[in-house]
Design a protein around this motif. Structure first.
Motif, PDB file in Angstrom:
ATOM      1  N   ARG A 279       0.868  -1.182   0.000  1.00 18.34           N
ATOM      2  CA  ARG A 279       0.000   0.000   0.000  1.00 18.34           C
ATOM      3  C   ARG A 279       0.910   1.239   0.000  1.00 18.34           C
ATOM      4  N   TYR A 280       1.618   1.412  -1.105  1.00 10.90           N
ATOM      5  CA  TYR A 280       2.605   2.484  -1.210  1.00 10.90           C
ATOM      6  C   TYR A 280       1.935   3.856  -1.129  1.00 10.90           C
ATOM      7  N   PRO A 281       2.557   4.813  -0.436  1.00 10.13           N
ATOM      8  CA  PRO A 281       1.981   6.164  -0.365  1.00 10.13           C
ATOM      9  C   PRO A 281       2.118   6.890  -1.696  1.00 10.13           C
ATOM     10  N   CYS A 282       1.094   7.621  -2.069  1.00  4.54           N
ATOM     11  CA  CYS A 282       1.133   8.461  -3.261  1.00  4.54           C
ATOM     12  C   CYS A 282       0.077   9.548  -3.101  1.00  4.54           C
ATOM     13  N   ASN A 283       0.201  10.621  -3.868  1.00 11.65           N
ATOM     14  CA  ASN A 283      -0.747  11.721  -3.726  1.00 11.65           C
ATOM     15  C   ASN A 283      -2.176  11.314  -4.035  1.00 11.65           C
ATOM     16  N   SER A 284      -2.347  10.355  -4.945  1.00 15.93           N
ATOM     17  CA  SER A 284      -3.704   9.904  -5.263  1.00 15.93           C
ATOM     18  C   SER A 284      -4.383   9.304  -4.041  1.00 15.93           C
ATOM     19  N   ARG A 285      -3.609   8.658  -3.182  1.00 16.95           N
ATOM     20  CA  ARG A 285      -4.172   8.095  -1.954  1.00 16.95           C
ATOM     21  C   ARG A 285      -4.416   9.178  -0.904  1.00 16.95           C
ATOM     22  N   PHE A 286      -3.560  10.182  -0.867  1.00 21.04           N
ATOM     23  CA  PHE A 286      -3.661  11.214   0.160  1.00 21.04           C
ATOM     24  C   PHE A 286      -4.727  12.263  -0.161  1.00 21.04           C
ATOM     25  N   ALA A 287      -5.217  12.297  -1.397  1.00 15.84           N
ATOM     26  CA  ALA A 287      -6.162  13.338  -1.819  1.00 15.84           C
ATOM     27  C   ALA A 287      -7.490  13.217  -1.078  1.00 15.84           C
ATOM     28  N   GLY A 288      -8.239  14.323  -1.084  1.00 17.21           N
ATOM     29  CA  GLY A 288      -9.529  14.332  -0.404  1.00 17.21           C
ATOM     30  C   GLY A 288     -10.613  13.558  -1.126  1.00 17.21           C
ATOM     31  N   GLY A 289     -10.427  13.302  -2.427  1.00 18.24           N
ATOM     32  CA  GLY A 289     -11.365  12.465  -3.160  1.00 18.24           C
ATOM     33  C   GLY A 289     -12.341  13.186  -4.055  1.00 18.24           C
ATOM     34  N   PHE A 290     -12.276  14.528  -4.119  1.00 16.85           N
ATOM     35  CA  PHE A 290     -13.221  15.274  -4.952  1.00 16.85           C
ATOM     36  C   PHE A 290     -12.810  15.214  -6.421  1.00 16.85           C
ATOM     37  N   LEU A 291     -13.791  14.942  -7.275  1.00 17.06           N
ATOM     38  CA  LEU A 291     -13.607  14.965  -8.722  1.00 17.06           C
ATOM     39  C   LEU A 291     -14.334  16.204  -9.230  1.00 17.06           C
TER      40      LEU A 291
ATOM     41  N   ILE B 224      -5.997  11.458   6.959  1.00 18.46           N
ATOM     42  CA  ILE B 224      -6.719  10.204   7.167  1.00 18.46           C
ATOM     43  C   ILE B 224      -7.029   9.634   5.792  1.00 18.46           C
ATOM     44  N   TRP B 225      -6.301   8.591   5.377  1.00 23.84           N
ATOM     45  CA  TRP B 225      -6.480   8.100   4.012  1.00 23.84           C
ATOM     46  C   TRP B 225      -6.711   6.600   3.908  1.00 23.84           C
ATOM     47  N   GLN B 226      -6.190   5.812   4.838  1.00 23.36           N
ATOM     48  CA  GLN B 226      -6.323   4.361   4.697  1.00 23.36           C
ATOM     49  C   GLN B 226      -7.782   3.936   4.812  1.00 23.36           C
ATOM     50  N   GLY B 227      -8.234   3.214   3.802  1.00 14.75           N
ATOM     51  CA  GLY B 227      -9.601   2.741   3.782  1.00 14.75           C
ATOM     52  C   GLY B 227     -10.607   3.759   3.275  1.00 14.75           C
ATOM     53  N   ARG B 228     -10.132   4.967   2.947  1.00 14.05           N
ATOM     54  CA  ARG B 228     -11.039   5.972   2.422  1.00 14.05           C
ATOM     55  C   ARG B 228     -11.198   5.789   0.909  1.00 14.05           C
ATOM     56  N   GLY B 229     -11.999   6.635   0.273  1.00 17.27           N
ATOM     57  CA  GLY B 229     -12.328   6.452  -1.139  1.00 17.27           C
ATOM     58  C   GLY B 229     -11.131   6.447  -2.064  1.00 17.27           C
ATOM     59  N   THR B 230     -10.164   7.316  -1.812  1.00  9.10           N
ATOM     60  CA  THR B 230      -8.991   7.381  -2.691  1.00  9.10           C
ATOM     61  C   THR B 230      -8.128   6.135  -2.563  1.00  9.10           C
ATOM     62  N   ASP B 231      -7.932   5.671  -1.350  1.00  3.19           N
ATOM     63  CA  ASP B 231      -7.153   4.453  -1.128  1.00  3.19           C
ATOM     64  C   ASP B 231      -7.851   3.254  -1.756  1.00  3.19           C
ATOM     65  N   THR B 232      -9.149   3.161  -1.564  1.00  2.00           N
ATOM     66  CA  THR B 232      -9.924   2.072  -2.163  1.00  2.00           C
ATOM     67  C   THR B 232      -9.823   2.101  -3.681  1.00  2.00           C
ATOM     68  N   MET B 233      -9.880   3.301  -4.265  1.00  2.00           N
ATOM     69  CA  MET B 233      -9.760   3.450  -5.719  1.00  2.00           C
ATOM     70  C   MET B 233      -8.436   2.885  -6.231  1.00  2.00           C
ATOM     71  N   VAL B 234      -7.333   3.266  -5.594  1.00  2.00           N
ATOM     72  CA  VAL B 234      -6.020   2.786  -6.044  1.00  2.00           C
ATOM     73  C   VAL B 234      -5.943   1.271  -5.924  1.00  2.00           C
ATOM     74  N   ARG B 235      -6.405   0.729  -4.811  1.00  2.00           N
ATOM     75  CA  ARG B 235      -6.329  -0.718  -4.615  1.00  2.00           C
ATOM     76  C   ARG B 235      -7.181  -1.471  -5.646  1.00  2.00           C
ATOM     77  N   LYS B 236      -8.359  -0.945  -5.954  1.00  2.00           N
ATOM     78  CA  LYS B 236      -9.215  -1.619  -6.939  1.00  2.00           C
ATOM     79  C   LYS B 236      -8.617  -1.541  -8.339  1.00  2.00           C
ATOM     80  N   LEU B 237      -8.011  -0.416  -8.676  1.00  2.00           N
ATOM     81  CA  LEU B 237      -7.386  -0.308  -9.994  1.00  2.00           C
ATOM     82  C   LEU B 237      -6.182  -1.238 -10.117  1.00  2.00           C
ATOM     83  N   LEU B 238      -5.458  -1.434  -9.025  1.00  2.00           N
ATOM     84  CA  LEU B 238      -4.346  -2.394  -9.050  1.00  2.00           C
ATOM     85  C   LEU B 238      -4.867  -3.817  -9.274  1.00  2.00           C
ATOM     86  N   VAL B 239      -5.949  -4.171  -8.592  1.00  2.00           N
ATOM     87  CA  VAL B 239      -6.533  -5.505  -8.773  1.00  2.00           C
ATOM     88  C   VAL B 239      -7.020  -5.684 -10.205  1.00  2.00           C
ATOM     89  N   LYS B 240      -7.717  -4.685 -10.742  1.00  2.00           N
ATOM     90  CA  LYS B 240      -8.213  -4.757 -12.114  1.00  2.00           C
ATOM     91  C   LYS B 240      -7.068  -4.922 -13.105  1.00  2.00           C
TER      92      LYS B 240
END
Length: 479
Positions: free
Chosen positions: A41-53, A131-147
């Motif tokens: 679960r490497y740190p990156c700005n995509s994970r740290f972001a607030g999640g707004f598109l 606060i990022w672990q388990g939030r929307g941005t972290d979930t997004m990165v993990r799902k894209l890695l699985v895909k």
């Protein structure tokens, strides 16, 4: 030395890079992502972001292309490359739909009562700190890695790209270091998507601030400009250097992790004034917190500024927005000088009394006259209306500039191909996300949306690569 061969090699495992990689894998291409982070679960700005598109904070990314294009021009004051603004506006909605189709949950929230904004779910809780672990941005990165792995793609962690491999004018791969050993990745297409150069003090000093070590690294500190450096070495153009996305924060955030990335102090300074150690204003507070973070960074001493405001602002605007400075900032340790009179406040803050009183009086008079443009420097009344500093108690908060990502970078064309200094695209080389420049920034540090930019240009880069290889699959055709 190990050697691998892929159709597409992507440098960077954030949202931009994973979007490109997944788009290409969907079309049947053999794809590798090189990620310098070693952790699963490497740190990156995509994970740290607030999640707004969004687009420039104020516009939902699902708005019409006409609305988005207007927002880009409005936010950047026409600085954004028209061709990039056009493709972003026309395709952002398709990119969001694609992301949602990957199982990424996107919900709509309302900000300030009636402004709809799309956000990755679940969003961060309304508490200070990161606060990022388990939030929307972290979930997004993990799902894209699985895909990506389900689609046959590979991710190489602990792998830092160090040089682009060229065959004449064509990019043919990347030389990298993995776990201390040299590795070569041959590819038909290479994508630079490793983020900005915000954690590279040498580059920051060259482009952004005379004292970059005095900026708050409001980011994952993974963006060290490797993609930019490699592209410059082969003669790539750069655009929009010198501006960054960030916010104004308490000076105490440098040593107190509960004070970043939220709460930010933008609401206090966009109502009142900001002074340097001489007690004088030095930039236009009405242009907003992102602009002013840049203005602070450009000071000879970025840690020598203070926000000055009164109780109307503290009880009003400073209580608005998520995780506002009142009460969160002082609750978790931000310095806030409070006094019943300006001379007392100046003494507490270490400012010259006469200079501060003169600055405040001129500010108040300009508001009474309805002409804040007469100030030196002029003060805009829009988008942030000034509030006179009249009602005791008065407040002074020492500030710092928090940098999230740099807005300038490698020049690209609408197909996300990296552009050479000669004005021609470099064959086989693409870029997306914060590695690129020309879409944000300019004189007012116009912000158009970090996650939105990463997603949309990553989506476009993937489409361009697939089409360049003559593939017209169901996954990429039409859009």
């Amino acid at each position: 030395m190990s050697q691998w061969s892929f159709d597409v090699v992507v440098v960077g495992g954030g949202l931009a890079g994973l979007t490109v990689a997944n788009r290409c894998a969907e079309a049947g291409l053999k794809v590798a992502v090189l990620e310098r982070g070693a952790e699963e679960r490497y740190p990156c700005n995509s994970r740290f972001a607030g999640g707004f598109l969004n687009c420039g904070y104020r516009y939902n990314i699902r708005e019409t292309p006409q609305v988005l294009r207007h927002a880009i021009d409005e936010q950047t004051r026409g600085f954004a490359d028209p061709a990039l603004a056009e493709v972003f506006s026309a395709h952002a909605g398709f990119a969001v739909d694609w992301l949602a189709a990957k199982g990424i949950r996107i919900v709509t929230v309302y900000v300030d009562g009636d402004k709809r904004r799309a956000v990755l779910a679940p969003p961060p809780p309304n508490r200070p700190g990161l606060i990022w672990q388990g939030r929307g941005t972290d979930t997004m990165v993990r799902k894209l890695l699985v895909k990506l792995e389900q689609g046959g793609g590979r991710i190489f962690r602990d792998t830092r790209a160090v040089e682009l491999r060229m065959d004449g004018e064509r990019c043919t791969g990347v030389a990298a270091v993995q776990g201390g050993e040299s590795v070569v990745f041959d590819a038909k297409a290479v994508v630079l998507a490793d983020g900005g150069y915000q954690a590279n003090l040498e580059l920051l000093k060259q482009y952004v601030s005379p004292a970059p070590e005095r900026l708050l690294q409001r980011n994952a500190q993974s963006g060290t400009g490797d993609g930019l450096r490699m592209a410059l070495k082969i003669g790539a153009q750069v655009r929009g250097m010198g501006r960054f996305y960030g916010h104004v924060q308490s000076i105490d955030a440098l040593n107190n992790p509960l004070l970043w990335p939220h709460p930010v102090l933008d609401a206090t300074l966009t109502a009142g004034i900001v002074v340097d150690q001489s007690g004088k204003r030095f930039a236009d507070e009405g242009l907003g917190g992102i602009y002013f973070a840049n203005a602070i960074a450009q000071q000879s001493d970025p840690l020598g500024t203070l926000a000055i405001f009164d109780d109307i602002t503290w009880q009003g605007r400073a209580r608005m927005f998520a995780r506002p400075p009142n009460p969160f900032a002082v609750r978790v340790g931000a310095t806030c000088h409070v006094a019943q009179a300006l001379p007392e406040l100046a003494a507490m803050a270490g400012l010259p009394v006469a200079a501060l009183e003169q600055t405040v009086n001129r500010f108040n008079q300009s508001i009474a006259d309805g002409n804040t443009q007469q100030l030196d420097p002029p003060r805009s009344a829009s988008p942030f209306k000034p509030v006179p500093v009249l009602k005791a108690p008065f407040y002074a908060m020492p500030l710092c500039a928090g940098i999230t990502y740099t807005m300038g970078g490698v020049a690209i064309d609408p197909q996300c191909r990296v552009v050479h200094e000669n004005g021609k695209p470099i064959d086989g080389l693409y870029a997306a996300g914060s590695t690129t420049g020309g879409h944000e920034g300019g004189p007012v540090a116009g912000y158009t949306g970090g996650l939105s930019k990463a997603l949309t240009f990553g989506w476009l880069a993937g489409r361009s690569i697939v089409e360049s290889m003559g593939i017209r699959s169901e996954a990429v055709k039409s859009n």
